[in-house]
Design a protein around this motif. Structure first.
Motif, PDB file in Angstrom:
ATOM      1  N   ASP A   1       0.830  -1.206   0.000  1.00 43.30           N
ATOM      2  CA  ASP A   1       0.000   0.000   0.000  1.00 43.30           C
ATOM      3  C   ASP A   1       0.861   1.250   0.000  1.00 43.30           C
ATOM      4  O   ASP A   1       0.596   2.206  -0.712  1.00 43.30           O
ATOM      5  N   HIS A   2       1.926   1.262   0.824  1.00 42.15           N
ATOM      6  CA  HIS A   2       2.791   2.428   0.941  1.00 42.15           C
ATOM      7  C   HIS A   2       3.547   2.671  -0.370  1.00 42.15           C
ATOM      8  O   HIS A   2       3.782   3.809  -0.754  1.00 42.15           O
ATOM      9  N   ALA A   3       3.895   1.623  -1.080  1.00 40.71           N
ATOM     10  CA  ALA A   3       4.666   1.761  -2.316  1.00 40.71           C
ATOM     11  C   ALA A   3       3.852   2.414  -3.426  1.00 40.71           C
ATOM     12  O   ALA A   3       4.409   3.012  -4.336  1.00 40.71           O
ATOM     13  N   THR A   4       2.519   2.340  -3.371  1.00 38.70           N
ATOM     14  CA  THR A   4       1.694   2.915  -4.425  1.00 38.70           C
ATOM     15  C   THR A   4       1.423   4.395  -4.209  1.00 38.70           C
ATOM     16  O   THR A   4       0.940   5.058  -5.101  1.00 38.70           O
ATOM     17  N   VAL A   5       1.722   4.923  -3.046  1.00 42.50           N
ATOM     18  CA  VAL A   5       1.477   6.324  -2.731  1.00 42.50           C
ATOM     19  C   VAL A   5       2.775   7.107  -2.936  1.00 42.50           C
ATOM     20  O   VAL A   5       3.833   6.684  -2.490  1.00 42.50           O
ATOM     21  N   ILE A   6       2.686   8.234  -3.626  1.00 45.60           N
ATOM     22  CA  ILE A   6       3.849   9.094  -3.800  1.00 45.60           C
ATOM     23  C   ILE A   6       3.786  10.150  -2.697  1.00 45.60           C
ATOM     24  O   ILE A   6       2.928  11.036  -2.730  1.00 45.60           O
ATOM     25  N   PRO A   7       4.659  10.038  -1.690  1.00 47.95           N
ATOM     26  CA  PRO A   7       4.576  10.974  -0.574  1.00 47.95           C
ATOM     27  C   PRO A   7       5.063  12.367  -0.970  1.00 47.95           C
ATOM     28  O   PRO A   7       5.962  12.506  -1.795  1.00 47.95           O
ATOM     29  N   SER A   8       4.448  13.382  -0.376  1.00 50.55           N
ATOM     30  CA  SER A   8       4.902  14.742  -0.626  1.00 50.55           C
ATOM     31  C   SER A   8       6.101  15.070   0.260  1.00 50.55           C
ATOM     32  O   SER A   8       6.860  15.968  -0.042  1.00 50.55           O
ATOM     33  N   VAL A   9       6.269  14.348   1.341  1.00 52.55           N
ATOM     34  CA  VAL A   9       7.421  14.518   2.220  1.00 52.55           C
ATOM     35  C   VAL A   9       8.247  13.246   2.120  1.00 52.55           C
ATOM     36  O   VAL A   9       7.750  12.155   2.363  1.00 52.55           O
ATOM     37  N   ARG A  10       9.512  13.400   1.767  1.00 48.10           N
ATOM     38  CA  ARG A  10      10.372  12.228   1.604  1.00 48.10           C
ATOM     39  C   ARG A  10      11.148  11.900   2.862  1.00 48.10           C
ATOM     40  O   ARG A  10      11.610  10.789   3.022  1.00 48.10           O
ATOM     41  N   GLY A  11      11.357  12.862   3.734  1.00 56.09           N
ATOM     42  CA  GLY A  11      12.113  12.612   4.951  1.00 56.09           C
ATOM     43  C   GLY A  11      12.750  13.885   5.456  1.00 56.09           C
ATOM     44  O   GLY A  11      12.486  14.967   4.952  1.00 56.09           O
ATOM     45  N   ILE A  12      13.588  13.751   6.452  1.00 63.13           N
ATOM     46  CA  ILE A  12      14.280  14.900   7.045  1.00 63.13           C
ATOM     47  C   ILE A  12      15.547  15.163   6.243  1.00 63.13           C
ATOM     48  O   ILE A  12      16.394  14.280   6.104  1.00 63.13           O
ATOM     49  N   ASP A  13      15.702  16.377   5.728  1.00 58.76           N
ATOM     50  CA  ASP A  13      16.886  16.764   4.966  1.00 58.76           C
ATOM     51  C   ASP A  13      18.050  17.065   5.905  1.00 58.76           C
ATOM     52  O   ASP A  13      19.163  16.616   5.698  1.00 58.76           O
ATOM     53  N   HIS A  14      17.788  17.867   6.927  1.00 57.22           N
ATOM     54  CA  HIS A  14      18.825  18.205   7.898  1.00 57.22           C
ATOM     55  C   HIS A  14      18.182  18.668   9.195  1.00 57.22           C
ATOM     56  O   HIS A  14      17.007  19.004   9.236  1.00 57.22           O
ATOM     57  N   VAL A  15      18.986  18.675  10.247  1.00 58.76           N
ATOM     58  CA  VAL A  15      18.577  19.185  11.552  1.00 58.76           C
ATOM     59  C   VAL A  15      19.528  20.328  11.875  1.00 58.76           C
ATOM     60  O   VAL A  15      20.749  20.180  11.761  1.00 58.76           O
ATOM     61  N   GLY A  16      18.970  21.475  12.253  1.00 58.70           N
ATOM     62  CA  GLY A  16      19.778  22.631  12.607  1.00 58.70           C
ATOM     63  C   GLY A  16      20.072  22.654  14.095  1.00 58.70           C
ATOM     64  O   GLY A  16      19.202  22.362  14.908  1.00 58.70           O
ATOM     65  N   LEU A  17      21.309  23.000  14.452  1.00 61.22           N
ATOM     66  CA  LEU A  17      21.731  23.016  15.849  1.00 61.22           C
ATOM     67  C   LEU A  17      22.596  24.246  16.088  1.00 61.22           C
ATOM     68  O   LEU A  17      23.615  24.436  15.408  1.00 61.22           O
ATOM     69  N   THR A  18      22.194  25.083  17.034  1.00 59.38           N
ATOM     70  CA  THR A  18      22.988  26.248  17.411  1.00 59.38           C
ATOM     71  C   THR A  18      23.995  25.829  18.476  1.00 59.38           C
ATOM     72  O   THR A  18      23.629  25.195  19.461  1.00 59.38           O
ATOM     73  N   VAL A  19      25.250  26.184  18.245  1.00 62.36           N
ATOM     74  CA  VAL A  19      26.341  25.796  19.141  1.00 62.36           C
ATOM     75  C   VAL A  19      27.153  27.033  19.513  1.00 62.36           C
ATOM     76  O   VAL A  19      27.179  28.007  18.776  1.00 62.36           O
ATOM     77  N   PRO A  20      27.834  26.997  20.660  1.00 55.68           N
ATOM     78  CA  PRO A  20      28.627  28.169  21.049  1.00 55.68           C
ATOM     79  C   PRO A  20      29.940  28.296  20.276  1.00 55.68           C
ATOM     80  O   PRO A  20      30.458  29.390  20.107  1.00 55.68           O
ATOM     81  N   ASP A  21      30.486  27.166  19.802  1.00 55.87           N
ATOM     82  CA  ASP A  21      31.754  27.180  19.074  1.00 55.87           C
ATOM     83  C   ASP A  21      31.657  26.149  17.957  1.00 55.87           C
ATOM     84  O   ASP A  21      31.676  24.942  18.207  1.00 55.87           O
ATOM     85  N   ILE A  22      31.562  26.616  16.723  1.00 58.87           N
ATOM     86  CA  ILE A  22      31.316  25.725  15.586  1.00 58.87           C
ATOM     87  C   ILE A  22      32.463  24.738  15.360  1.00 58.87           C
ATOM     88  O   ILE A  22      32.234  23.590  14.976  1.00 58.87           O
ATOM     89  N   ASP A  23      33.695  25.153  15.643  1.00 61.00           N
ATOM     90  CA  ASP A  23      34.832  24.249  15.454  1.00 61.00           C
ATOM     91  C   ASP A  23      34.842  23.145  16.507  1.00 61.00           C
ATOM     92  O   ASP A  23      35.093  21.975  16.192  1.00 61.00           O
ATOM     93  N   GLU A  24      34.578  23.487  17.758  1.00 65.37           N
ATOM     94  CA  GLU A  24      34.513  22.468  18.806  1.00 65.37           C
ATOM     95  C   GLU A  24      33.353  21.503  18.561  1.00 65.37           C
ATOM     96  O   GLU A  24      33.488  20.289  18.737  1.00 65.37           O
ATOM     97  N   ALA A  25      32.203  22.029  18.155  1.00 64.80           N
ATOM     98  CA  ALA A  25      31.049  21.172  17.872  1.00 64.80           C
ATOM     99  C   ALA A  25      31.340  20.250  16.689  1.00 64.80           C
ATOM    100  O   ALA A  25      30.977  19.068  16.708  1.00 64.80           O
ATOM    101  N   THR A  26      32.018  20.780  15.670  1.00 63.95           N
ATOM    102  CA  THR A  26      32.399  19.952  14.523  1.00 63.95           C
ATOM    103  C   THR A  26      33.286  18.806  14.984  1.00 63.95           C
ATOM    104  O   THR A  26      33.065  17.644  14.615  1.00 63.95           O
ATOM    105  N   GLY A  27      34.276  19.108  15.806  1.00 69.44           N
ATOM    106  CA  GLY A  27      35.162  18.071  16.332  1.00 69.44           C
ATOM    107  C   GLY A  27      34.399  17.009  17.104  1.00 69.44           C
ATOM    108  O   GLY A  27      34.676  15.812  16.980  1.00 69.44           O
ATOM    109  N   PHE A  28      33.419  17.429  17.888  1.00 71.91           N
ATOM    110  CA  PHE A  28      32.604  16.501  18.665  1.00 71.91           C
ATOM    111  C   PHE A  28      31.863  15.527  17.746  1.00 71.91           C
ATOM    112  O   PHE A  28      31.884  14.314  17.958  1.00 71.91           O
TER     113      PHE A  28
END
Length: 194
Positions: free
Chosen positions: A19-46
């Protein structure tokens, strides 16, 4: 007087997938999640050390002037006292991207707790929860408790989770469910599986 809802028709996993395969969903999934961090380089390393993230690109660099003004503040929904700084997109081995932001200004609040309104955590599916937890702790994270078994409709042999605090105070979850979960027997589709 007690009213009982009509019992849902039991369907097989194969019929739900068909049933799910016959429906073309308008939403395919999550593209990205945004996260605010105090230090982008330290967060990247983490995220690179702890979860095998890869840097895809920098949209705005720290060396560039911060973005400020009514247009930026309205578009991003930030207070007039705040400015947008660096922005970096990371990719995880599988799943959505992770977009890191730095903001500057006097009205930045500490990280939200699970009991505060709004998005509270992001869950990362891992194959080996214990190994992933050690990697995150080595990268600067800290577990809130020992890993626990998933219960109820998510239960199954090896199905576990743990919440981890990031170095800047946000919460993430490590989750694994190698065994089919009981909810899948009656749900229209599984929530997600690698």
């Amino acid at each position: 007087m007690t009213t009982t809802a009509p019992r849902a028709r039991t369907r097989t996993s194969a019929s739900r997938r068909a049933d799910h395969a016959t429906v073309i969903p308008s939403v395919r999934g999550i593209d990205h999640v945004g996260l605010t961090v105090p230090d982008i380089d330290e967060a990247t390393g983490f995220f690179v050390c702890g979860l095998d993230a890869t840097v895809l690109y920098d949209r705005f660099l720290r060396a560039e002037p911060v973005r400020v003004g009514a247009d930026v503040q309205q578009r991003l929904g930030i207070p007039h006292t705040m400015a947008q700084g660096a922005l970096r997109m990371l990719a995880l081995p599988n799943g959505p991207g992770l977009e890191l932001f730095e903001y500057h200004g006097p009205d930045q609040r500490p990280a939200a707790r699970a009991s505060d309104l709004g998005w509270q955590h992001v869950a990362f599916y891992v194959d080996d929860l214990d190994h992933a937890l050690v990697r995150l702790e080595t990268a600067g994270g800290h577990r809130y408790s020992a890993p626990r078994d998933l219960g109820g409709v998510e239960s199954g042999h090896g199905n576990r989770f743990v919440y981890v605090g990031t170095p800047w105070g946000s919460t993430l979850e490590l989750i694994t469910y190698p065994t089919t979960q009981p909810y899948e027997e009656h749900a229209p589709r599984p929530k997600w599986r690698a």
